[in-house]
Design a protein around this motif. Structure first.
Motif, PDB file in Angstrom:
ATOM      1  N   HIS A 659       0.729  -1.206   0.020  1.00  0.00           N
ATOM      2  CA  HIS A 659       0.020   0.053  -0.046  1.00  0.00           C
ATOM      3  C   HIS A 659       0.881   1.142  -0.063  1.00  0.00           C
ATOM      4  O   HIS A 659       2.060   1.038   0.650  1.00  0.00           O
ATOM      5  CB  HIS A 659      -1.005  -0.152   1.269  1.00  0.00           C
ATOM      6  CG  HIS A 659      -1.936  -0.960   1.225  1.00  0.00           C
ATOM      7  ND1 HIS A 659      -2.957  -1.272   0.413  1.00  0.00           N
ATOM      8  CD2 HIS A 659      -2.098  -2.223   2.004  1.00  0.00           C
ATOM      9  CE1 HIS A 659      -3.662  -2.264   0.635  1.00  0.00           C
ATOM     10  NE2 HIS A 659      -3.250  -2.796   1.746  1.00  0.00           N
ATOM     11  N   PRO A 660       0.629   2.435  -0.786  1.00  0.00           N
ATOM     12  CA  PRO A 660      -0.707   2.532  -1.485  1.00  0.00           C
ATOM     13  C   PRO A 660      -0.592   1.716  -2.735  1.00  0.00           C
ATOM     14  O   PRO A 660       0.372   1.361  -3.113  1.00  0.00           O
ATOM     15  CB  PRO A 660      -0.837   4.002  -1.650  1.00  0.00           C
ATOM     16  CG  PRO A 660       0.099   4.497  -0.813  1.00  0.00           C
ATOM     17  CD  PRO A 660       1.217   3.673  -0.627  1.00  0.00           C
ATOM     18  N   SER A 662      -1.672   2.670  -5.653  1.00  0.00           N
ATOM     19  CA  SER A 662      -1.240   3.460  -6.738  1.00  0.00           C
ATOM     20  C   SER A 662      -0.025   3.345  -7.223  1.00  0.00           C
ATOM     21  O   SER A 662       0.603   2.817  -6.692  1.00  0.00           O
ATOM     22  CB  SER A 662      -1.757   4.825  -6.391  1.00  0.00           C
ATOM     23  OG  SER A 662      -1.118   5.355  -5.357  1.00  0.00           O
TER      24      SER A 662
END
Length: 773
Positions: A659-660, A662
């Motif tokens: 995580h994240p 993205s």
């Protein structure tokens, strides 16, 4: 001046002309308060120069806090001006020191320098007065010549009282404006070039290119030197307006009195490094301008400190805060830019910055660096505007310090334990009454831990808060308690899950669960009663007024999985509301790490693998979270993911969650990952998916499989796993295909034997046959 001193003289940070205060909330920061019951502190120079608002800080508790060596303590603070953005340069320096005589004291008066005013003629041991640095530290500073290589702008640094290290640009009258036994020059500059009792924990900066310098120059790992003379000689020198040298060459040639053959000579003496690891150094957490509040994630900016393995009496924590502008390059500006005489502007050339052709032209219009300059904004006319500039504050340092605490060595029963400290921040009153302190909260507000870890509930408060501050219970008093909240009343909708284990209590409730039915952390009923009523030995009322502001449950081992939501019933009314916390006990292996532009490596436990971030991969500080989902332990998660498997696929590793989810890297940069895979499976490949897509889409990642390790690169977070594709599936498919071909041929032969005319007709039409083929 020595080359060493000249190199170090550039280490000043230029500070805005603002009240860029910093306040320490956990451990409880004093801001020079002791136990006064007014909203403002009684004396700003009791122990140290904070440069903060008089209303900051918390009162000392009735008993000092303690923490076990190696336990995890979350440090929290608020700073008024921006960090980690383009508006300014910001640096936070976190330090501690310990010693047998460090104390909070019982008086708000500043500790004397005249020994005759102290008990037993020894101010270092007079417990009436608070003390951090000792008198020897202060005297050597007071009688030592200040660093003349530093940029002091147009501040008046002339005269006897301004020649010692007790005076700096920020405080040019330090000799007459003393703050405890603090050395002004040591306070204002880092790394300081003479011995200091402070040990470095962390340097948080938005100029990480300086981290290598900070780590190498820290007194943790590098010794310091000073010119040593007997203290009685230093006092005589002071009376004669003579100061001890601050460099090796001058010290070697020094003698007092100078013309006396029997004069005392200086000794350039080395002070050993503290002998502990260099400080952690990375980017600061973001904070915005003019905002003494939480960070971007909604929680206080923080640093998680693993306490050192020491037992050295009382300790104190210090956080210093530098906030600087781009008005000039403070790291490369030294005394050569000081004016030749008092009252003149500095020699800084600001012409290019403001679009002038040369410094003479800029000076004609008043664009010079000096106190309160008048600038002409037009070429012609008398349109002068005075700028409110105080050059003493373009090199400003703010700080706060905790009340004293101790670090204890562990008993045998806790030798290998992981211990998490749960404390309380804040004090009695609504936000207007306590500001710039904060209202009550648990710290950490959310704690994640593994089964088998220990939790240490401990907090302190005061009975001398202002009597008209709002709150429950006896006027002026702090109390805190802990009870599990009632379970949720209504469904929250789909997707709300705090972990694989059950959830106990709900933040939407304000009523606690009955203790008889409470399963809070699996604690005994006796512990639950202590957390609720603070002391089971005496009868307490509903507001807990009879109990002490200090509470210590001691470390408790937690083995029961679950997510627990708890509340302080004492501080949950209209003025002090919503003091709630969450503890997640999970068997998921997780690691939280802050990695910035300098990169870093996270080694996963049990030989599962590692994640490596090279320097320059991240553009700034990234809060990286790694989890490991075991195929054998986390059946709910694995069963959910297994629905996406195609025929013949099998998992060939546990799951790595980053995580994240993205994209994390700069363009063209990658994160390097090593993952342990099964060796008894064939055709292994690495795949990535996402929790946000419900694991419905898997993307193959190019990887090198070498024995039981898979090496691959990625730019994004997500869920990573090794899959194997069995040879058996391919063989079965091939056999089925061949079987179909055989059946077609056999069927054709049988058909034409029953219909010979069809075969003859077909033979006469080769073109037609070719077309059909």
């Amino acid at each position: 001046m020595s080359t060493f001193v000249r190199k170090l003289m550039i280490l000043v940070s230029m500070i805005l002309e603002v009240h860029g205060d910093i306040y320490l909330h956990t451990p409880r920061g004093s801001n020079n308060r002791l136990n006064e019951n007014g909203r403002g502190r009684a004396k700003a120079n009791r122990l140290f120069d904070s440069q903060n608002n008089n209303r900051g800080g918390y009162n000392v508790g009735p008993q000092p806090m303690y923490y076990y060596a190696g336990s995890k303590l979350q440090i929290q603070w608020t700073n008024q001006h921006s960090c980690s953005d383009k508006n300014s340069h910001c640096e936070l320096i976190i330090q501690y020191m310990c010693g047998p005589n460090i104390r909070d004291g019982t008086s708000t008066d500043t500790i004397p320098v005249d020994k005759a005013k102290c008990a037993n003629a020894d101010c270092n041991t007079d417990e009436k007065y608070g003390m951090h640095e000792d008198s020897t530290h202060y005297q050597r500073c007071l009688y030592r010549k200040r660093n003349l290589g530093l940029f002091t702008a147009d501040q008046n640094m002339e005269g006897k009282n301004k020649q010692s290290a007790a005076s700096t640009r920020q405080e040019n009258n330090g000799r007459n404006n003393r703050y405890g036994y603090e050395c002004t020059e040591e306070r204002d500059y880092y790394p300081y070039w003479h011995p200091s009792p402070w040990k470095d924990i962390a340097v948080l900066t938005n100029t990480v290119g300086r981290c290598a310098h900070y780590k190498a120059e820290s007194e943790n790992v590098k010794s310091r030197w000073q010119c040593v003379l007997p203290l009685d000689t230093l006092e005589k020198m002071d009376a004669a307006n003579v100061y001890a040298p601050n460099n090796a060459q001058d010290c070697a040639n020094f003698k007092f009195p100078a013309n006396d053959p029997q004069g005392v000579k200086g000794e350039w003496k080395e002070s050993s490094a503290h002998g502990i690891p260099s400080p952690d150094c990375h980017e600061t957490l973001y904070s915005r301008d003019n905002h003494l509040g939480n960070g971007v994630d909604g929680y206080a900016n923080r640093y998680n400190w693993t306490l050192p393995d020491i037992d050295q009496g009382k300790c104190v924590l210090r956080i210093r805060y530098n906030i600087s502008t781009n008005d000039y390059d403070g790291w490369n500006t030294d005394s050569t830019k000081n004016p030749d005489k008092n009252g003149d502007p500095t020699k800084l050339d600001l012409s290019a910055k403001f679009g002038f052709s040369n410094s003479t032209e800029a000076a004609k219009r008043g664009y010079v660096f000096k106190g309160n300059p008048a600038v002409k904004i037009f070429d012609e006319g008398n349109f002068d505007f005075q700028l409110a500039i105080d050059t003493s504050q373009f090199g400003r340092t703010f700080q706060d310090r905790s009340h004293t605490f101790s670090i204890r060595r562990r008993p045998d029963s806790l030798k290998t334990a992981t211990i998490h400290n749960i404390n309380v921040s804040g004090k009695r009153g609504n936000i207007v009454q306590v500001y710039p302190a904060v209202e009550y909260d648990f710290v950490p507000n959310i704690l994640e831990m593994r089964p088998g870890d220990f939790v240490h509930f401990q907090w302190t408060g005061s009975d001398t808060n202002p009597n008209n501050n709002d709150g429950q219970g006896k006027a002026g008093s702090d109390r805190n308690n802990v009870l599990l909240l009632r379970d949720k009343n209504y469904p929250e909708g789909t997707g709300v899950q705090y972990g694989p284990a059950p959830t106990f209590g709900h933040f939407g409730n304000n009523y606690p669960k009955n203790i008889s039915d409470s399963q809070f952390l699996g604690l005994t009923k006796d512990d639950l009663l202590k957390l609720a009523f603070l002391n089971t030995d005496i009868k307490v009322g509903p507001n807990l007024d009879e109990a002490s502001p200090y509470f210590d449950l001691g470390p408790r081992q937690i083995t029961q999985l679950g997510t627990y939501h708890y509340v302080s019933t004492r501080n949950n009314n209209f003025s002090n509301r919503d003091q709630k916390g969450r503890i997640m006990v999970t068997d998921v292996v997780f690691i939280d790490d802050a990695i910035g532009r300098l990169g870093g490596e996270v080694v996963l436990p049990d030989g599962f693998g590692r994640v490596q971030v090279d320097p320059g991969v991240f553009d700034g500080l990234t809060m990286l979270r790694l989890e490991v989902w075991s195929r054998s332990k986390h059946k709910v998660k694995v069963d959910q993911i297994s629905k996406s498997l195609t025929a013949g696929e099998k998992f060939a590793s546990d799951f790595l969650i980053m995580h994240p989810e993205s994209v994390l890297t700069q363009p063209g940069k990658v994160i390097k990952v090593t993952l342990t895979v099964d060796t008894d499976k064939s055709n292994i490949a690495i795949y990535r998916s996402s929790e946000t897509t419900g694991f419905s889409v898997w993307t193959k990642i190019e990887a090198d499989i070498m024995g039981d390790m898979a090496h691959f690169k990625t730019q994004s977070g997500g869920v990573y796993v090794a899959k194997s594709h069995s040879h058996t599936v391919l063989i079965v498919a091939l056999v089925l295909s061949l079987l179909v071909v055989v059946l077609v041929i056999v069927g054709g032969i049988c058909y034409f034997r029953k219909n010979p005319n069809k075969w003859k007709k077909l033979k006469k039409s080769p073109k037609n046959l070719q077309d059909r083929i």
